[in-house]
Design a protein around this motif. Structure first.
Motif, PDB file in Angstrom:
ATOM      1  N   THR B 110       0.993  -0.864  -0.348  1.00  0.00           N
ATOM      2  CA  THR B 110       0.054   0.402  -0.174  1.00  0.00           C
ATOM      3  C   THR B 110       1.136   1.216  -0.252  1.00  0.00           C
ATOM      4  OG1 THR B 110      -1.590  -1.229   1.109  1.00  0.00           O
ATOM      5  CG2 THR B 110      -1.938   1.067   1.194  1.00  0.00           C
ATOM      6  N   TYR B 111       1.770   1.154   1.076  1.00  0.00           N
ATOM      7  CA  TYR B 111       2.581   2.287   1.447  1.00  0.00           C
ATOM      8  C   TYR B 111       3.973   2.404  -0.541  1.00  0.00           C
ATOM      9  CZ  TYR B 111       7.135   4.677   2.069  1.00  0.00           C
ATOM     10  OH  TYR B 111       8.020   6.214   1.960  1.00  0.00           O
ATOM     11  N   THR B 112       4.070   1.430  -0.991  1.00  0.00           N
ATOM     12  CA  THR B 112       4.968   1.295  -2.204  1.00  0.00           C
ATOM     13  C   THR B 112       3.791   2.361  -3.644  1.00  0.00           C
ATOM     14  OG1 THR B 112       5.689  -0.127  -1.389  1.00  0.00           O
ATOM     15  CG2 THR B 112       6.157   0.355  -3.904  1.00  0.00           C
ATOM     16  N   GLY B 113       2.582   1.717  -3.417  1.00  0.00           N
ATOM     17  CA  GLY B 113       2.091   2.019  -4.490  1.00  0.00           C
ATOM     18  C   GLY B 113       1.361   3.037  -4.520  1.00  0.00           C
ATOM     19  N   ILE B 114       1.525   3.939  -2.952  1.00  0.00           N
ATOM     20  CA  ILE B 114       0.961   5.257  -3.033  1.00  0.00           C
ATOM     21  C   ILE B 114       2.011   6.270  -3.361  1.00  0.00           C
ATOM     22  CG2 ILE B 114      -0.515   6.839  -1.816  1.00  0.00           C
ATOM     23  CD1 ILE B 114      -1.906   4.808  -0.945  1.00  0.00           C
ATOM     24  N   SER B 115       3.040   5.773  -2.528  1.00  0.00           N
ATOM     25  CA  SER B 115       4.532   6.778  -3.066  1.00  0.00           C
ATOM     26  C   SER B 115       4.884   6.794  -4.421  1.00  0.00           C
ATOM     27  CB  SER B 115       5.214   5.864  -1.973  1.00  0.00           C
ATOM     28  OG  SER B 115       5.200   6.154  -0.852  1.00  0.00           O
ATOM     29  N   VAL B 139      -8.015   9.840  -6.578  1.00  0.00           N
ATOM     30  CA  VAL B 139      -6.105  10.101  -7.994  1.00  0.00           C
ATOM     31  C   VAL B 139      -5.552   8.213  -7.522  1.00  0.00           C
ATOM     32  CG1 VAL B 139      -4.880  11.310  -8.828  1.00  0.00           C
ATOM     33  CG2 VAL B 139      -6.588  11.871  -8.724  1.00  0.00           C
ATOM     34  N   GLU B 140      -4.854   8.971  -6.215  1.00  0.00           N
ATOM     35  CA  GLU B 140      -3.545   8.545  -5.343  1.00  0.00           C
ATOM     36  C   GLU B 140      -4.419   6.632  -5.504  1.00  0.00           C
ATOM     37  OE1 GLU B 140      -1.165  10.887  -2.358  1.00  0.00           O
ATOM     38  OE2 GLU B 140      -2.598  11.307  -2.251  1.00  0.00           O
ATOM     39  N   PHE B 141      -5.431   6.401  -4.912  1.00  0.00           N
ATOM     40  CA  PHE B 141      -5.598   4.781  -4.936  1.00  0.00           C
ATOM     41  C   PHE B 141      -6.274   4.389  -5.693  1.00  0.00           C
ATOM     42  CE2 PHE B 141      -8.682   1.778  -2.705  1.00  0.00           C
ATOM     43  CZ  PHE B 141      -7.556   1.932  -1.189  1.00  0.00           C
ATOM     44  N   PRO B 142      -6.812   4.622  -6.019  1.00  0.00           N
ATOM     45  CA  PRO B 142      -7.086   4.167  -7.779  1.00  0.00           C
ATOM     46  C   PRO B 142      -5.836   3.868  -8.320  1.00  0.00           C
ATOM     47  CG  PRO B 142      -8.347   6.407  -7.468  1.00  0.00           C
ATOM     48  CD  PRO B 142      -7.728   6.459  -6.645  1.00  0.00           C
ATOM     49  N   LEU B 143      -4.406   4.644  -8.606  1.00  0.00           N
ATOM     50  CA  LEU B 143      -3.866   4.371  -9.048  1.00  0.00           C
ATOM     51  C   LEU B 143      -2.590   3.149  -8.422  1.00  0.00           C
ATOM     52  CD1 LEU B 143      -2.584   8.167 -10.537  1.00  0.00           C
ATOM     53  CD2 LEU B 143      -2.918   5.840 -11.497  1.00  0.00           C
ATOM     54  N   ALA B 144      -3.160   3.046  -6.571  1.00  0.00           N
ATOM     55  CA  ALA B 144      -2.422   2.801  -6.066  1.00  0.00           C
ATOM     56  C   ALA B 144      -2.805   0.646  -6.113  1.00  0.00           C
ATOM     57  CB  ALA B 144      -1.671   2.300  -5.078  1.00  0.00           C
ATOM     58  N   ILE B 145      -4.182   0.560  -6.099  1.00  0.00           N
ATOM     59  CA  ILE B 145      -4.845  -0.295  -6.662  1.00  0.00           C
ATOM     60  C   ILE B 145      -4.136  -1.483  -7.001  1.00  0.00           C
ATOM     61  CG2 ILE B 145      -6.822  -1.804  -7.485  1.00  0.00           C
ATOM     62  CD1 ILE B 145      -8.662   0.517  -6.699  1.00  0.00           C
ATOM     63  N   THR B 216      -7.380  -3.817 -12.087  1.00  0.00           N
ATOM     64  CA  THR B 216      -6.739  -3.200 -11.980  1.00  0.00           C
ATOM     65  C   THR B 216      -7.331  -1.740 -13.643  1.00  0.00           C
ATOM     66  OG1 THR B 216      -4.810  -3.662 -12.480  1.00  0.00           O
ATOM     67  CG2 THR B 216      -4.775  -2.267 -14.028  1.00  0.00           C
ATOM     68  N   PRO B 217      -7.669  -0.703 -12.536  1.00  0.00           N
ATOM     69  CA  PRO B 217      -8.062   0.212 -13.761  1.00  0.00           C
ATOM     70  C   PRO B 217      -8.018   0.133 -15.090  1.00  0.00           C
ATOM     71  CG  PRO B 217      -7.796   1.890 -12.364  1.00  0.00           C
ATOM     72  CD  PRO B 217      -6.627   0.166 -11.970  1.00  0.00           C
ATOM     73  N   LYS B 218      -8.939   0.293 -16.402  1.00  0.00           N
ATOM     74  CA  LYS B 218      -8.600   0.103 -17.819  1.00  0.00           C
ATOM     75  C   LYS B 218      -8.137   0.342 -18.109  1.00  0.00           C
ATOM     76  CE  LYS B 218     -11.556  -0.666 -21.714  1.00  0.00           C
ATOM     77  NZ  LYS B 218     -12.791   0.286 -22.064  1.00  0.00           N
ATOM     78  N   GLY B 219      -7.880   1.865 -18.103  1.00  0.00           N
ATOM     79  CA  GLY B 219      -6.247   3.021 -18.513  1.00  0.00           C
ATOM     80  C   GLY B 219      -5.538   2.577 -18.207  1.00  0.00           C
ATOM     81  N   MET B 220      -6.082   1.841 -17.568  1.00  0.00           N
ATOM     82  CA  MET B 220      -3.600   1.300 -17.045  1.00  0.00           C
ATOM     83  C   MET B 220      -3.357   0.035 -17.539  1.00  0.00           C
ATOM     84  SD  MET B 220      -3.696   3.173 -13.203  1.00  0.00           S
ATOM     85  CE  MET B 220      -2.165   2.144 -12.509  1.00  0.00           C
TER      86      MET B 220
END
Lengths: 322, 223
Positions: B110-115, B139-145, B216-220
């Motif tokens: 979680t830490y790495t994903g958000i950082s 922003v941060e949480f969806p990108l870290a999922i 994982t969000p579709k756009g990613m």
């Protein structure tokens, strides 16, 4: 409209990024902030939406200090475009553009309509692009979306931090042209940071030249090209660019200084200002049939320009250009 | 052809053992599933907020990750042992030990994903006038999922394995079956406990891997 008052910024590591900036940016103008890297141009820009806080000084927008306003409100009223584009990869193009309207609490219908309008405005077909994701777009298309996103809330001020410098030359040219068009349509106050002098000369109404956190010169592109105030400005613009620019744009009487003579050959009955344009000179020599004019700058005589030397000057110029 | 016959006999005996002890195995399987599921859920409830918090208050990140890392270096058997004098035996002891074990992978991911959300995203989000909360959730949480899900997957597979030790604090699970097999020198009974553990671990791994992809969000996913 945007007024910097004695703005100072010292970073924690001791660098003095900005030293006593006093500037008054014109409302509705596209102002370019330019300077070599490390001159503080991005730092200055990021003060306007309070991404960076000053060590000292104030910024006034529309008569009010920005430090008296709620920072979130302030930022929602200012568009922002960055070099890395910064679109959110997990959102579609439409969702990316709709971020600010959603924060502002618009209705879904309003948002949809506005998103379509914005896409049209930056020449991206709404039906094609709405539901795509940023990673499916080219860099130039992404930055168009970036510009649309900045304009969507109809802000009076738009900040752009080297928005086109990561793009390929063709997209860059296109986006510069489009930005110029958009600016003349919308008449927003745009503050545009760049390190590219050609870009600044092409798009700017006003140019601020920064060096080591201080303003070297502030003026229109013409003023800066014709009378660079310091040696630094001169070398930053570059001799080449100055002559090239002056040859292709409005030339003034002063430009023909090399052809002036100090001794008045006959009666210099006509005086012109140093900033008198080419058309005016031609009118005087051809229609009014003067043989010589005295060129003055701030009541100081620069010299006399005769009809003959003027014609020679024009002829030699043609030779150089062709 | 004697090896074939031997194998056939082996399977036969294994099958007979399973049929014979099916009630024990069934109960142990359900207990095992329950222990793993509950401890992972509790670990998520603790780790996600913790990971988010240390991603924002960076100075706490090193010590926090350090603490969870130290907890994980305690040999699992010893951890169960430590807890018995403190809490006694029973399901709670097992749940606590398993939860402690699952913390590290989730907190760290979680830490790495958000950082690792790019500074440009953060700057764009802030400059658009998102509050720090909106920035986190939009922003941060969806990108870290994807990262967070990978952490949960690692933790789950780990927990399913370690949960076999719950038997030593009397919390049941498939460890019971294995332990009985060990005690009575019945290798087929050991297998009847061990194979379901392996199946369970792989099943969780498979399901969570799928979930990880889906979340994982579709756009990613476009590369």
């Amino acid at each position: 409209m945007i007024q910097f008052k004695n703005l100072n910024k010292d970073f924690d590591d001791g660098t003095e990024a900005l030293k006593g900036i006093d500037l008054n940016l014109q409302p509705g103008a596209l102002t370019c902030i330019i300077g070599p890297s490390g001159c503080g141009k991005t730092t200055l820009l990021k003060h306007i939406n309070r991404l960076i806080s000053p060590s000292e000084g104030d910024i006034i927008i529309d008569g009010e200090s920005i430090y008296g306003k709620d920072v979130v409100e302030l930022r929602r009223s200012i568009g922002y475009v960055i070099q890395q584009i910064g679109l959110f990869p997990h959102m579609t193009i439409a969702e990316n553009i709709a971020v600010v309207p959603k924060l502002l609490g618009w209705t879904k219908g309003q948002i949809d309509q506005r998103v379509n309008d914005m896409l049209d405005m930056v020449n991206l077909e709404p039906d094609v692009f709405r539901n795509r994701f940023p990673l499916e777009l080219s860099g130039g298309q992404q930055q168009r979306v970036g510009v649309a996103r900045a304009l969507v809330g109809n802000p009076d001020i738009i900040l752009m931090d080297e928005p086109f410098s990561a793009l390929d030359p063709i997209s860059r040219e296109q986006l510069q042209d489009q930005l110029k068009d958009l600016h003349s349509q919308l008449q927003k106050t745009i503050v545009f940071v760049t390190h590219d002098m050609d870009e600044a000369l092409k798009i700017a109404d006003q140019i601020v030249i920064l060096r080591k956190g201080e303003v070297e010169q502030y003026g229109t592109p013409d003023e800066i090209l014709q009378s660079p105030r310091t040696e630094f400005v001169k070398s930053f613009i570059g001799e080449d660019r100055m002559t090239r620019y002056l040859k292709t744009t409005n030339k003034t009487a002063k430009y023909y200084q090399d052809w002036f003579t100090m001794a008045a050959p006959s009666d210099p009955s006509k005086e012109v200002q140093a900033l008198a344009e080419l058309d005016e000179l031609i009118h005087l020599f051809v229609d009014e049939k003067f043989d010589v004019v005295a060129v003055k700058e701030n009541d100081e005589l620069l010299g006399y320009l005769t009809k003959d030397s003027f014609i020679k000057a024009l002829t030699s110029e043609r030779g150089e250009l062709s | 052809m004697s090896w074939l016959k031997g194998m056939y006999n082996g399977f036969n005996e294994f099958f007979l053992t399973v049929v014979d002890r099916r009630e024990l195995i069934q109960m142990a399987f359900i207990e095992h599933l329950w222990l793993s599921f509950v401890s992972i859920s509790i670990a998520c409830l603790i780790s996600l907020p913790l990971g988010i918090w240390i991603a924002r208050a960076k100075r706490f990140a090193e010590p926090m990750i350090g603490v969870t890392a130290v907890l994980q270096t305690i040999p699992s058997l010893a951890l169960f042992g430590f807890l018995v004098p403190l809490i006694g035996i029973g399901t709670n002891t097992a749940l606590i030990a398993l939860t402690i074990y699952a913390l590290l992978p989730i907190v760290r991911n979680t830490y790495t994903g958000i950082s690792r959300v790019s500074p440009a995203m953060i700057e764009a989000a802030s400059a658009m006038g998102m509050t720090s909360r909106q920035r986190l959730f939009k922003v941060e949480f969806p990108l870290a999922i994807p990262f967070i899900m990978a952490g949960i997957r690692t933790a789950t597979v780990l927990t399913v394995g370690v949960a076999t030790l719950a038997t030593f604090v009397g919390a049941g699970g498939l460890g019971d079956v294995i332990y009985r097999g060990l005690q009575s020198y019945k290798p087929y009974l050991i297998l009847a406990g061990a194979i379901p553990v392996a199946v369970l671990a792989n099943m969780f791994d498979f399901i969570l891997k799928h979930l990880e992809k889906k979340s994982t969000p579709k756009g990613m996913r476009i590369k």
